[in-house]
Design a protein around this motif. Structure first.
Motif, mmCIF file in Angstrom:
data_model
loop_
_atom_site.group_PDB
_atom_site.id
_atom_site.type_symbol
_atom_site.label_atom_id
_atom_site.label_comp_id
_atom_site.label_asym_id
_atom_site.label_seq_id
_atom_site.Cartn_x
_atom_site.Cartn_y
_atom_site.Cartn_z
ATOM 1 N N GLY A 65 0.782 -1.223 0.000
ATOM 2 C CA GLY A 65 0.000 0.000 0.000
ATOM 3 C C GLY A 65 0.819 1.281 0.000
ATOM 4 N N THR A 66 2.144 1.192 -0.012
ATOM 5 C CA THR A 66 2.954 2.407 0.011
ATOM 6 C C THR A 66 3.080 3.065 -1.365
ATOM 7 O OG1 THR A 66 5.037 1.182 -0.266
ATOM 8 C CG2 THR A 66 4.315 1.627 1.992
ATOM 9 N N MET A 67 2.907 2.284 -2.434
ATOM 10 C CA MET A 67 3.009 2.832 -3.792
ATOM 11 C C MET A 67 1.923 2.214 -4.658
ATOM 12 S SD MET A 67 5.678 4.916 -4.095
ATOM 13 C CE MET A 67 6.479 4.898 -5.665
ATOM 14 N N GLY A 68 1.127 3.051 -5.269
ATOM 15 C CA GLY A 68 0.123 2.584 -6.214
ATOM 16 C C GLY A 68 0.604 2.815 -7.638
ATOM 17 N N ARG A 69 -0.217 2.415 -8.567
ATOM 18 C CA ARG A 69 0.100 2.594 -9.992
ATOM 19 C C ARG A 69 0.360 4.067 -10.316
ATOM 20 N NH1 ARG A 69 -3.587 2.987 -14.951
ATOM 21 N NH2 ARG A 69 -2.354 2.036 -16.601
ATOM 22 N N LYS A 70 -0.517 4.922 -9.825
ATOM 23 C CA LYS A 70 -0.399 6.352 -10.079
ATOM 24 C C LYS A 70 0.875 6.917 -9.443
ATOM 25 C CE LYS A 70 -3.349 10.426 -9.997
ATOM 26 N NZ LYS A 70 -4.650 10.959 -9.568
ATOM 27 N N ASP A 71 1.210 6.447 -8.249
ATOM 28 C CA ASP A 71 2.416 6.925 -7.562
ATOM 29 C C ASP A 71 3.673 6.606 -8.359
ATOM 30 O OD1 ASP A 71 0.888 7.773 -5.308
ATOM 31 O OD2 ASP A 71 0.914 5.716 -4.541
ATOM 32 N N LEU A 72 3.778 5.376 -8.855
ATOM 33 C CA LEU A 72 4.950 4.996 -9.641
ATOM 34 C C LEU A 72 5.030 5.804 -10.932
ATOM 35 C CD1 LEU A 72 4.991 1.128 -9.158
ATOM 36 C CD2 LEU A 72 6.625 2.778 -8.270
ATOM 37 N N GLY A 73 3.886 5.972 -11.583
ATOM 38 C CA GLY A 73 3.859 6.772 -12.804
ATOM 39 C C GLY A 73 4.276 8.209 -12.546
ATOM 40 N N ASN A 74 3.770 8.794 -11.455
ATOM 41 C CA ASN A 74 4.115 10.183 -11.138
ATOM 42 C C ASN A 74 5.594 10.335 -10.785
ATOM 43 O OD1 ASN A 74 1.555 11.164 -11.644
ATOM 44 N ND2 ASN A 74 0.895 11.012 -9.510
ATOM 45 N N LEU A 75 6.165 9.340 -10.149
ATOM 46 C CA LEU A 75 7.585 9.379 -9.821
ATOM 47 C C LEU A 75 8.423 9.449 -11.097
ATOM 48 C CD1 LEU A 75 9.558 9.281 -7.431
ATOM 49 C CD2 LEU A 75 9.577 6.807 -7.671
ATOM 50 N N LEU A 76 8.067 8.624 -12.091
ATOM 51 C CA LEU A 76 8.796 8.676 -13.361
ATOM 52 C C LEU A 76 8.521 9.967 -14.126
ATOM 53 C CD1 LEU A 76 8.856 5.082 -14.878
ATOM 54 C CD2 LEU A 76 10.734 6.428 -13.977
ATOM 55 N N ARG A 77 7.299 10.464 -14.060
ATOM 56 C CA ARG A 77 6.993 11.734 -14.733
ATOM 57 C C ARG A 77 7.826 12.874 -14.149
ATOM 58 N NH1 ARG A 77 2.048 9.327 -14.104
ATOM 59 N NH2 ARG A 77 1.172 8.581 -16.063
ATOM 60 N N LEU A 78 7.955 12.899 -12.831
ATOM 61 C CA LEU A 78 8.761 13.915 -12.167
ATOM 62 C C LEU A 78 10.229 13.785 -12.578
ATOM 63 C CD1 LEU A 78 9.038 16.240 -10.164
ATOM 64 C CD2 LEU A 78 9.227 14.531 -8.331
ATOM 65 N N ALA A 79 10.706 12.539 -12.632
ATOM 66 C CA ALA A 79 12.094 12.315 -13.052
ATOM 67 C C ALA A 79 12.314 12.832 -14.467
ATOM 68 C CB ALA A 79 12.436 10.827 -12.966
ATOM 69 N N LYS A 80 11.358 12.584 -15.337
ATOM 70 C CA LYS A 80 11.484 13.049 -16.730
ATOM 71 C C LYS A 80 11.493 14.574 -16.790
ATOM 72 C CE LYS A 80 10.063 12.062 -21.341
ATOM 73 N NZ LYS A 80 10.271 10.789 -21.959
ATOM 74 N N LEU A 81 10.602 15.209 -16.020
ATOM 75 C CA LEU A 81 10.560 16.673 -15.997
ATOM 76 C C LEU A 81 11.880 17.271 -15.510
ATOM 77 C CD1 LEU A 81 6.975 17.399 -14.639
ATOM 78 C CD2 LEU A 81 7.880 18.015 -16.877
ATOM 79 N N ARG A 82 12.527 16.589 -14.599
ATOM 80 C CA ARG A 82 13.787 17.078 -14.040
ATOM 81 C C ARG A 82 14.992 16.677 -14.885
ATOM 82 N NH1 ARG A 82 14.035 16.824 -7.645
ATOM 83 N NH2 ARG A 82 16.143 17.343 -8.288
ATOM 84 N N GLY A 83 14.751 15.940 -15.962
ATOM 85 C CA GLY A 83 15.854 15.520 -16.819
ATOM 86 C C GLY A 83 16.691 14.396 -16.227
ATOM 87 N N GLU A 84 16.115 13.639 -15.315
ATOM 88 C CA GLU A 84 16.834 12.534 -14.672
ATOM 89 C C GLU A 84 17.011 11.379 -15.652
ATOM 90 O OE1 GLU A 84 17.777 12.305 -11.326
ATOM 91 O OE2 GLU A 84 17.008 14.274 -10.803
ATOM 92 N N THR A 85 18.008 10.577 -15.395
ATOM 93 C CA THR A 85 18.187 9.329 -16.126
ATOM 94 C C THR A 85 18.065 8.184 -15.129
ATOM 95 O OG1 THR A 85 20.577 9.410 -15.819
ATOM 96 C CG2 THR A 85 19.710 10.325 -17.876
ATOM 97 N N VAL A 86 17.561 7.069 -15.590
ATOM 98 C CA VAL A 86 17.429 5.881 -14.742
ATOM 99 C C VAL A 86 18.075 4.721 -15.482
ATOM 100 C CG1 VAL A 86 15.829 4.317 -13.582
ATOM 101 C CG2 VAL A 86 15.261 6.745 -13.760
ATOM 102 N N HIS A 87 18.940 4.020 -14.797
ATOM 103 C CA HIS A 87 19.608 2.860 -15.381
ATOM 104 C C HIS A 87 19.040 1.612 -14.711
ATOM 105 C CE1 HIS A 87 22.366 5.790 -17.015
ATOM 106 N NE2 HIS A 87 22.494 6.287 -15.801
#
Length: 148
Positions: A65-87
């Protein structure tokens, strides 16, 4: 002569149809789940929220219950907005059937070139549960623990 040509064309059509059908086979459930896991890993590596969330159910439950589908999606959206890279480096996937569902276990190593995720990165042991929705398999729950 035209009749022979018609029959020959019909025969060629039927032969190609039979060959096409013989090439069609049902992809095993385990392989479809592995493909979904690969798609989620690639989407995460491309910082593509929709690719990750596409394999999750609407009622996805992450880590109790700590992370839902929307939470994971928003985390990646924020990373993309900030120009982050994920390996993303995937370990081998172990599959276990459970009735009409599957459990998939694997390790994943996550790295980043940015500052959004530093405390959350490392090697994780992951257990996911999958169910069929229509023709596709979707992850409805997952737990992960950081190993290093």
């Amino acid at each position: 002569m035209p009749r022979i040509r018609q029959n020959l064309l019909l025969l060629m059509f039927l032969a190609s149809f039979v060959l096409a059908l013989s090439g069609c086979h049902r992809v095993p459930d385990e392989q479809r789940i592995r493909q979904a896991i690969d798609a989620a890993a690639q989407g995460t590596g491309q910082v593509d929220a929709s690719a990750l969330t596409a394999v999750l159910t609407d009622d996805f439950d992450g880590n109790g219950g700590t992370m839902g589908r929307k939470d994971l999606g928003n985390l990646l959206r924020l990373a993309k907005l900030r120009g982050e890279t994920v390996h993303v480096v995937m370990g081998p996937v172990e599959m276990e059937p459970r009735g009409d569902r599957y459990i998939a276990r694997f390790t994943v190593t996550l790295g980043s070139g940015g500052k959004l995720f530093p405390a959350e990165l490392g090697v994780f042991k992951v257990e996911t549960a999958w169910r069929r929705e229509g023709r596709d398999w979707h992850c409805y729950t997952a737990t992960w623990t950081q190993q290093l």
